[in-house]
Design a protein around this motif. Structure first.
Motif, PDB file in Angstrom:
ATOM      1  N   LEU A 177      -5.007 -14.820 -13.052  1.00 20.34           N
ATOM      2  CA  LEU A 177      -5.930 -14.498 -11.968  1.00 20.34           C
ATOM      3  C   LEU A 177      -7.067 -13.606 -12.440  1.00 20.34           C
ATOM      4  O   LEU A 177      -8.230 -13.806 -12.091  1.00 20.34           O
ATOM      5  CB  LEU A 177      -5.171 -13.791 -10.848  1.00 20.34           C
ATOM      6  CG  LEU A 177      -4.932 -14.554  -9.549  1.00 20.34           C
ATOM      7  CD1 LEU A 177      -4.137 -13.694  -8.575  1.00 20.34           C
ATOM      8  CD2 LEU A 177      -6.236 -15.014  -8.926  1.00 20.34           C
ATOM      9  N   HIS A 178      -6.728 -12.614 -13.253  1.00 22.15           N
ATOM     10  CA  HIS A 178      -7.756 -11.711 -13.788  1.00 22.15           C
ATOM     11  C   HIS A 178      -8.790 -12.502 -14.575  1.00 22.15           C
ATOM     12  O   HIS A 178     -10.004 -12.293 -14.425  1.00 22.15           O
ATOM     13  CB  HIS A 178      -7.117 -10.637 -14.658  1.00 22.15           C
ATOM     14  CG  HIS A 178      -8.057  -9.558 -15.094  1.00 22.15           C
ATOM     15  ND1 HIS A 178      -9.006  -9.757 -16.089  1.00 22.15           N
ATOM     16  CD2 HIS A 178      -8.226  -8.274 -14.671  1.00 22.15           C
ATOM     17  CE1 HIS A 178      -9.703  -8.641 -16.259  1.00 22.15           C
ATOM     18  NE2 HIS A 178      -9.249  -7.732 -15.403  1.00 22.15           N
ATOM     19  N   ALA A 179      -8.327 -13.429 -15.397  1.00 24.44           N
ATOM     20  CA  ALA A 179      -9.254 -14.234 -16.198  1.00 24.44           C
ATOM     21  C   ALA A 179     -10.152 -15.090 -15.308  1.00 24.44           C
ATOM     22  O   ALA A 179     -11.360 -15.198 -15.543  1.00 24.44           O
ATOM     23  CB  ALA A 179      -8.461 -15.112 -17.163  1.00 24.44           C
ATOM     24  N   LEU A 180      -9.576 -15.692 -14.265  1.00 29.44           N
ATOM     25  CA  LEU A 180     -10.358 -16.537 -13.359  1.00 29.44           C
ATOM     26  C   LEU A 180     -11.427 -15.733 -12.626  1.00 29.44           C
ATOM     27  O   LEU A 180     -12.600 -16.119 -12.586  1.00 29.44           O
ATOM     28  CB  LEU A 180      -9.418 -17.197 -12.343  1.00 29.44           C
ATOM     29  CG  LEU A 180     -10.082 -17.907 -11.162  1.00 29.44           C
ATOM     30  CD1 LEU A 180     -10.876 -19.117 -11.638  1.00 29.44           C
ATOM     31  CD2 LEU A 180      -9.050 -18.335 -10.132  1.00 29.44           C
ATOM     32  N   LEU A 181     -11.058 -14.592 -12.058  1.00 32.28           N
ATOM     33  CA  LEU A 181     -11.997 -13.807 -11.267  1.00 32.28           C
ATOM     34  C   LEU A 181     -13.075 -13.167 -12.134  1.00 32.28           C
ATOM     35  O   LEU A 181     -14.248 -13.122 -11.749  1.00 32.28           O
ATOM     36  CB  LEU A 181     -11.245 -12.735 -10.479  1.00 32.28           C
ATOM     37  CG  LEU A 181     -10.196 -13.246  -9.483  1.00 32.28           C
ATOM     38  CD1 LEU A 181      -9.521 -12.081  -8.775  1.00 32.28           C
ATOM     39  CD2 LEU A 181     -10.806 -14.206  -8.485  1.00 32.28           C
ATOM     40  N   ALA A 182     -12.694 -12.667 -13.298  1.00 30.19           N
ATOM     41  CA  ALA A 182     -13.683 -12.055 -14.191  1.00 30.19           C
ATOM     42  C   ALA A 182     -14.683 -13.102 -14.682  1.00 30.19           C
ATOM     43  O   ALA A 182     -15.890 -12.849 -14.732  1.00 30.19           O
ATOM     44  CB  ALA A 182     -12.990 -11.382 -15.369  1.00 30.19           C
ATOM     45  N   ASP A 183     -14.187 -14.290 -15.038  1.00 26.91           N
ATOM     46  CA  ASP A 183     -15.089 -15.352 -15.498  1.00 26.91           C
ATOM     47  C   ASP A 183     -16.041 -15.769 -14.388  1.00 26.91           C
ATOM     48  O   ASP A 183     -17.226 -16.024 -14.638  1.00 26.91           O
ATOM     49  CB  ASP A 183     -14.269 -16.554 -15.968  1.00 26.91           C
ATOM     50  CG  ASP A 183     -15.150 -17.678 -16.473  1.00 26.91           C
ATOM     51  OD1 ASP A 183     -15.689 -17.563 -17.589  1.00 26.91           O
ATOM     52  OD2 ASP A 183     -15.310 -18.681 -15.743  1.00 26.91           O
ATOM     53  N   SER A 184     -15.546 -15.818 -13.151  1.00 26.32           N
ATOM     54  CA  SER A 184     -16.398 -16.191 -12.023  1.00 26.32           C
ATOM     55  C   SER A 184     -17.536 -15.181 -11.847  1.00 26.32           C
ATOM     56  O   SER A 184     -18.702 -15.563 -11.666  1.00 26.32           O
ATOM     57  CB  SER A 184     -15.545 -16.266 -10.746  1.00 26.32           C
ATOM     58  OG  SER A 184     -16.322 -16.653  -9.646  1.00 26.32           O
ATOM     59  N   ASP A 240     -12.663 -13.547  -0.435  1.00 26.77           N
ATOM     60  CA  ASP A 240     -12.914 -14.138  -1.759  1.00 26.77           C
ATOM     61  C   ASP A 240     -12.490 -15.590  -1.761  1.00 26.77           C
ATOM     62  O   ASP A 240     -11.480 -15.959  -1.146  1.00 26.77           O
ATOM     63  CB  ASP A 240     -12.119 -13.392  -2.844  1.00 26.77           C
ATOM     64  CG  ASP A 240     -12.689 -12.032  -3.166  1.00 26.77           C
ATOM     65  OD1 ASP A 240     -13.613 -11.977  -3.994  1.00 26.77           O
ATOM     66  OD2 ASP A 240     -12.211 -11.045  -2.580  1.00 26.77           O
ATOM     67  N   LEU A 241     -13.273 -16.421  -2.457  1.00 31.02           N
ATOM     68  CA  LEU A 241     -12.911 -17.805  -2.730  1.00 31.02           C
ATOM     69  C   LEU A 241     -13.513 -18.170  -4.073  1.00 31.02           C
ATOM     70  O   LEU A 241     -14.726 -18.085  -4.251  1.00 31.02           O
ATOM     71  CB  LEU A 241     -13.410 -18.742  -1.637  1.00 31.02           C
ATOM     72  CG  LEU A 241     -12.854 -20.174  -1.664  1.00 31.02           C
ATOM     73  CD1 LEU A 241     -12.918 -20.814  -0.280  1.00 31.02           C
ATOM     74  CD2 LEU A 241     -13.573 -21.062  -2.674  1.00 31.02           C
ATOM     75  N   HIS A 242     -12.665 -18.536  -5.016  1.00 32.65           N
ATOM     76  CA  HIS A 242     -13.113 -18.855  -6.375  1.00 32.65           C
ATOM     77  C   HIS A 242     -12.439 -20.128  -6.849  1.00 32.65           C
ATOM     78  O   HIS A 242     -11.263 -20.364  -6.560  1.00 32.65           O
ATOM     79  CB  HIS A 242     -12.774 -17.725  -7.351  1.00 32.65           C
ATOM     80  CG  HIS A 242     -13.383 -16.402  -6.989  1.00 32.65           C
ATOM     81  ND1 HIS A 242     -14.621 -16.004  -7.439  1.00 32.65           N
ATOM     82  CD2 HIS A 242     -12.923 -15.400  -6.200  1.00 32.65           C
ATOM     83  CE1 HIS A 242     -14.899 -14.799  -6.957  1.00 32.65           C
ATOM     84  NE2 HIS A 242     -13.878 -14.410  -6.201  1.00 32.65           N
ATOM     85  N   VAL A 243     -13.191 -20.957  -7.592  1.00 31.54           N
ATOM     86  CA  VAL A 243     -12.650 -22.152  -8.240  1.00 31.54           C
ATOM     87  C   VAL A 243     -13.008 -22.084  -9.716  1.00 31.54           C
ATOM     88  O   VAL A 243     -14.151 -21.752 -10.074  1.00 31.54           O
ATOM     89  CB  VAL A 243     -13.228 -23.438  -7.617  1.00 31.54           C
ATOM     90  CG1 VAL A 243     -12.716 -24.670  -8.357  1.00 31.54           C
ATOM     91  CG2 VAL A 243     -12.863 -23.523  -6.140  1.00 31.54           C
ATOM     92  N   ALA A 244     -12.046 -22.372 -10.580  1.00 35.29           N
ATOM     93  CA  ALA A 244     -12.294 -22.349 -12.027  1.00 35.29           C
ATOM     94  C   ALA A 244     -13.447 -23.281 -12.378  1.00 35.29           C
ATOM     95  O   ALA A 244     -13.573 -24.377 -11.818  1.00 35.29           O
ATOM     96  CB  ALA A 244     -11.026 -22.755 -12.771  1.00 35.29           C
ATOM     97  N   ARG A 245     -14.276 -22.851 -13.304  1.00 34.33           N
ATOM     98  CA  ARG A 245     -15.505 -23.592 -13.617  1.00 34.33           C
ATOM     99  C   ARG A 245     -15.247 -25.062 -13.923  1.00 34.33           C
ATOM    100  O   ARG A 245     -15.960 -25.956 -13.461  1.00 34.33           O
ATOM    101  CB  ARG A 245     -16.201 -22.945 -14.816  1.00 34.33           C
ATOM    102  CG  ARG A 245     -17.131 -21.826 -14.462  1.00 34.33           C
ATOM    103  CD  ARG A 245     -17.897 -21.362 -15.678  1.00 34.33           C
ATOM    104  NE  ARG A 245     -17.026 -20.779 -16.700  1.00 34.33           N
ATOM    105  CZ  ARG A 245     -17.384 -20.565 -17.958  1.00 34.33           C
ATOM    106  NH1 ARG A 245     -18.590 -20.928 -18.360  1.00 34.33           N
ATOM    107  NH2 ARG A 245     -16.564 -19.992 -18.812  1.00 34.33           N
ATOM    108  N   GLU A 246     -14.218 -25.339 -14.757  1.00 32.18           N
ATOM    109  CA  GLU A 246     -13.980 -26.713 -15.202  1.00 32.18           C
ATOM    110  C   GLU A 246     -13.455 -27.614 -14.091  1.00 32.18           C
ATOM    111  O   GLU A 246     -13.394 -28.841 -14.258  1.00 32.18           O
ATOM    112  CB  GLU A 246     -13.006 -26.727 -16.382  1.00 32.18           C
ATOM    113  CG  GLU A 246     -11.645 -26.130 -16.099  1.00 32.18           C
ATOM    114  CD  GLU A 246     -11.586 -24.641 -16.387  1.00 32.18           C
ATOM    115  OE1 GLU A 246     -10.510 -24.178 -16.811  1.00 32.18           O
ATOM    116  OE2 GLU A 246     -12.613 -23.956 -16.215  1.00 32.18           O
TER     117      GLU A 246
END
Length: 311
Positions: A177-184, A240-246
């Motif tokens: 989750l940390h990786a997903l949110l930080a990348d976003s 919050d709403l996030h989707v992984a870039r790929e």
């Protein structure tokens, strides 16, 4: 809470029989109300589309659209999906071919095919005679259609029909989750802020503080072994709403948004520079209510408040 994408539903030759629609189409009560009338004979209802195809608007309301359409032999429409509207095709005459990401359905007179929101599809007439059918959309949202390109060109379109599991986050999800949110944040927010904002973000790690406070309330989206998205609803606010870039562009964001609405989300905040997110929410039917000053990593920005579409 587990959630999967509903499959298309099909009924054959149901005239004269009882036919039960899926529960998502049923209402607990019905309040009679006058409906606008239209006639196929009225020239104002007629329109053209595609390559020589005709259509007639039989009923147009914010909650429901019913159109009769005709496709001459050898015609087709571009692959597309509807972000919030469910569609049903009922064939009156001829043969209709409907391609989905992982299958193709052939429909004849009396056949019905329903397609859930977010599922890419393509409609064709590959026969030597015209096909006539009813196209029913609910709700009928302006700007709901999104072209997807070839159904076979993108694995993300196939993901539109794949089962996505939505569940509560656990302690073991923290690193992913940390990786997903930080990348976003670094991908979509940092380019619009001064370099000092990114430096402060990396030094202070606000994502870690956020997860310390909210991990147990976050909902995750999983596609197979992959964590592909996350959301947080607090009271009636989609925080919050996030989707992984790929995995963006494959309908996962819309599934998360509809899940958030089911959890009670009725408002959200989006930075004015986040144009991609603004287009997404507006296509999904959310309406801008106001704009106001905010800050991000200590730097001044502007935000829009959006409210959910009326049900």
């Amino acid at each position: 809470m587990d959630s999967v994408v509903p499959e298309p539903f099909q009924s054959r030759d149901f005239s004269g029989r009882s036919f039960h629609l899926p529960k998502r189409f049923k209402r607990e009560s019905h309040v009679p109300m006058p409906l606008p009338r239209s006639s196929r004979a009225d020239p104002a209802t007629h329109y053209t589309w595609g390559d020589g195809c005709d259509g007639w608007r039989l009923l147009e309301t914010p909650g429901l659209s019913i159109r009769e359409e005709r496709m001459p032999p050898g015609t087709s429409e571009r692959p597309h999906r509807h972000l919030s509207g469910q569609q049903a095709f009922y064939v009156l005459s001829g043969t209709l071919l409907i391609r989905l990401p992982d299958e193709t359905r052939r429909l004849g007179p009396g056949d019905l095919l329903g397609i859930p929101a977010g599922i890419a599809h393509e409609v064709l007439n590959e026969t030597g005679e015209s096909a006539r059918f009813l196209a029913i959309t609910a709700p009928a949202v302006e700007g709901d259609r999104e072209e997807t390109g070839s159904l076979s060109d993108s694995a993300r379109d196939s993901a539109s029909a794949a089962p996505v599991l939505i569940r509560s986050a656990k302690a073991s999800d923290r690193d992913a989750l940390h990786a997903l949110l930080a990348d976003s944040w670094l991908t979509f927010w940092a380019p619009h802020l001064p370099p000092e904002a990114e430096a402060r973000f990396r030094a202070e790690d606000p994502v870690a503080r956020f997860l310390d406070a909210a991990l147990g309330r976050i909902q995750l989206a999983e596609l197979g072994p992959d964590l592909v998205g996350a959301l947080l609803v607090e009271d009636d606010c989609l925080e919050d709403l996030h989707v992984a870039r790929e995995f963006q562009g494959g309908g996962i964001g819309l599934r998360l948004l509809r899940h958030a609405e089911a959890l009670g989300a009725r408002r959200l905040e989006v930075r004015t520079f986040n144009e991609r997110a603004i287009r997404f929410y507006e296509r999904a039917g959310w309406k801008r209510r106001r704009t106001y000053p905010t800050t991000e990593m200590g730097f001044p920005t502007l935000s829009h408040e959006y409210v959910a579409p009326l049900k």
